[in-house]
Design an enzyme around this catalytic site. Structure first.
Site, PDB file in Angstrom:
ATOM      1  N   GLU A  29       0.845  -1.348  -0.080  1.00 48.61           N
ATOM      2  CA  GLU A  29      -0.058   0.096   0.176  1.00 48.61           C
ATOM      3  C   GLU A  29       0.841   1.213  -0.037  1.00 48.61           C
ATOM      4  O   GLU A  29       1.612   1.275   0.839  1.00 48.61           O
ATOM      5  CB  GLU A  29      -0.902   0.043   1.343  1.00 48.61           C
ATOM      6  N   ASP A  32       2.889   2.007  -4.937  1.00 39.39           N
ATOM      7  CA  ASP A  32       2.879   2.089  -6.447  1.00 39.39           C
ATOM      8  C   ASP A  32       3.543   3.263  -6.951  1.00 39.39           C
ATOM      9  O   ASP A  32       4.377   3.581  -7.887  1.00 39.39           O
ATOM     10  CB  ASP A  32       1.709   1.795  -7.040  1.00 39.39           C
ATOM     11  N   GLY A 114     -16.141   4.547  -2.993  1.00 45.64           N
ATOM     12  CA  GLY A 114     -15.761   5.221  -1.932  1.00 45.64           C
ATOM     13  C   GLY A 114     -15.227   4.564  -0.777  1.00 45.64           C
ATOM     14  O   GLY A 114     -15.013   4.960   0.540  1.00 45.64           O
ATOM     15  N   GLY A 116     -12.470   2.083  -1.102  1.00 43.39           N
ATOM     16  CA  GLY A 116     -11.018   1.798  -1.452  1.00 43.39           C
ATOM     17  C   GLY A 116     -10.935   0.434  -2.033  1.00 43.39           C
ATOM     18  O   GLY A 116      -9.909  -0.226  -2.084  1.00 43.39           O
ATOM     19  N   SER A 118     -11.524   0.753  -5.513  1.00 44.21           N
ATOM     20  CA  SER A 118     -11.384   1.315  -6.861  1.00 44.21           C
ATOM     21  C   SER A 118     -12.425   1.122  -7.719  1.00 44.21           C
ATOM     22  O   SER A 118     -12.322   0.575  -8.870  1.00 44.21           O
ATOM     23  CB  SER A 118     -10.107   0.251  -7.549  1.00 44.21           C
ATOM     24  N   ASP A 164      -4.325   0.607  -9.204  1.00 42.66           N
ATOM     25  CA  ASP A 164      -5.673   0.415  -9.541  1.00 42.66           C
ATOM     26  C   ASP A 164      -6.209  -0.154 -10.875  1.00 42.66           C
ATOM     27  O   ASP A 164      -6.994  -0.963 -11.090  1.00 42.66           O
ATOM     28  CB  ASP A 164      -6.749   1.534  -9.010  1.00 42.66           C
TER      29      ASP A 164
HETATM   30  C1  GLA Z   1      -5.146   4.713  -4.306  1.00 41.92           C
HETATM   31  C2  GLA Z   1      -4.407   5.116  -5.440  1.00 41.92           C
HETATM   32  C3  GLA Z   1      -3.250   3.645  -5.825  1.00 41.92           C
HETATM   33  C4  GLA Z   1      -2.435   3.517  -4.479  1.00 41.92           C
HETATM   34  C5  GLA Z   1      -3.381   3.190  -3.469  1.00 41.92           C
HETATM   35  C6  GLA Z   1      -2.634   2.916  -1.993  1.00 41.92           C
HETATM   36  O1  GLA Z   1      -6.024   3.418  -4.438  1.00 41.92           O
HETATM   37  O2  GLA Z   1      -5.261   5.092  -6.630  1.00 41.92           O
HETATM   38  O3  GLA Z   1      -2.641   4.232  -6.779  1.00 41.92           O
HETATM   39  O4  GLA Z   1      -1.555   4.491  -4.497  1.00 41.92           O
HETATM   40  O5  GLA Z   1      -4.444   4.203  -3.096  1.00 41.92           O
HETATM   41  O6  GLA Z   1      -1.856   2.037  -2.091  1.00 41.92           O
END
Ligand code: GLA
Length: 358
Positions: A29, A32, A114, A116, A118, A164
């Protein structure tokens, strides 16, 4: 061939259809955008997009989940936030040379928004897949993920990494996807034998996520600069960050140790060891990266105490939203239900997202 029915809003059948899944990140986490490693897996919930060429000069976008139809020109970014993701995809495809005509677009999403998982990347990738299908574009799944990421960065204002969009474009629900975000080398990694994942929403919406996210990213860039490396990926070990001023020291320590945890996890076959790495990831996100919330800590704590849980952590950017647990395969439903009941006794209002409720 399936007979297309007239669309209830647009009155004409769709010419192309596509979908893409949400994702849950198991480890890696906030790595990226530091050119590190991530380990997402697709969730069963998908976003479905249908398109046809519009009769007029404007696009019409209908979102079933929001009960909303928005009209916009291909030359002007729409004001409605959710429409900027679709507009961004069309704008980026045009910038890459695709002859995008005005379109009627229908979106039906099962991916919870909303929390987490994606939902925005699922929408972007489904939109671009549908456009590829409609116009016969020569775009491979990697190019498509990159266009989707640009749509988010340039049009929705989040300086996200590739996690994501790569997951929505390439991940699978049966195996996790190990991705090196620098080289884009990737391979599928099975979940440890006898384990399954549960995803629970803490019920606390993510607040200030975009601005706090961009701030964390800027701190990582400052830390890399202070250490004389291009990206935190290049820091050899956690000791190297100790001389940095706070909060850069803790931010960098999270990234360095988190990359290490991803690589250890894909090497360890045992669910117990994988879970221990997830627990350590949560502690690092809470204490060093400071993206947890009291509710996420409580829910993750309840999961970690459960005898049928190998490990648990918050997932996604943090600041609210969901957490993921690696559980004993046969016990996953019971773990989810029992934990949500215990969370409710502490005043929480959570819900089960994976396994998807029937
Ligand atoms: C969001 C961003 C990703 C990544 C995560 C954290 O989902 O879109 O690119 O940075 O947070 O790991």
């Amino acid at each position: 061939m399936r007979q297309e029915l007239p669309h209830p809003v647009f009155g004409q059948p769709a010419e192309a259809r596509a979908s893409a899944p949400g994702r849950v990140n198991l480890l890696g986490e906030h790595t990226d955008y530091n050119e590190g490693f991530v380990l997402p897996i697709a969730i069963p919930q998908r976003t479905h997009v249908a398109m046809r060429r519009a009769a007029g000069r404007r696009c019409r976008l209908h979102a079933q989940a929001l009960g909303l139809t928005v009209s916009f020109s291909l030359d002007v970014r729409p004001a409605e936030h959710f429409a900027t993701y679709v507009y961004g995809c069309l704008a980026e495809a045009r910038a890459a040379g695709a002859p995008v005509p005005p379109l009627d677009i229908d979106v039906r999403s099962e991916v919870p928004m909303g929390v987490g998982l994606s939902s925005s990347a699922a929408l972007e990738v489904a939109t671009l897949r549908c456009l590829r299908e409609l116009l016969g574009l020569a775009l491979d799944d990697l190019q498509l993920a990159r266009l989707a990421q640009r749509a988010e960065v340039e049009h929705a204002g989040v300086r996200c990494g590739l996690l994501d969009q790569m997951a929505a474009s390439l991940a699978d629900t049966r195996c996790a996807l190990l991705l090196d975000t620098r080289t884009l080398a990737r391979r599928f990694v099975p979940l440890p034998a006898g384990s399954a994942i549960a995803v629970l929403d803490s019920g606390v919406p993510r607040t200030l996520a975009a601005s706090a996210y961009n701030q964390r990213r800027a701190e990582c860039e400052q830390a890399a600069q202070a250490l004389g490396v291009g990206f935190l990926r290049d820091v050899p070990d956690a000791l190297a960050v100790e001389a940095l001023p706070e909060p850069l020291r803790r931010r960098a320590r999270h990234v360095v140790t988190e990359n290490d945890r991803v690589l250890q996890a894909v090497d360890c076959a045992a669910a117990r060891d994988f879970g221990t790495l997830m627990n350590a990831s949560h502690a690092s996100l809470r204490d060093d990266f400071e993206v947890s919330t009291p509710e996420l800590d409580r829910l993750v704590g309840l999961l970690q105490q459960h005898p049928d849980v190998f490990g648990a952590r918050l997932t996604g950017a943090g600041f609210g939203g969901a957490c993921v647990a690696l559980c004993v395969e046969e016990a996953v439903q019971e773990v989810a239900q029992g934990t949500l009941a215990a969370y409710a006794r502490t005043g929480g209002h959570g819900r089960m997202l994976v396994p998807a409720p029937a």
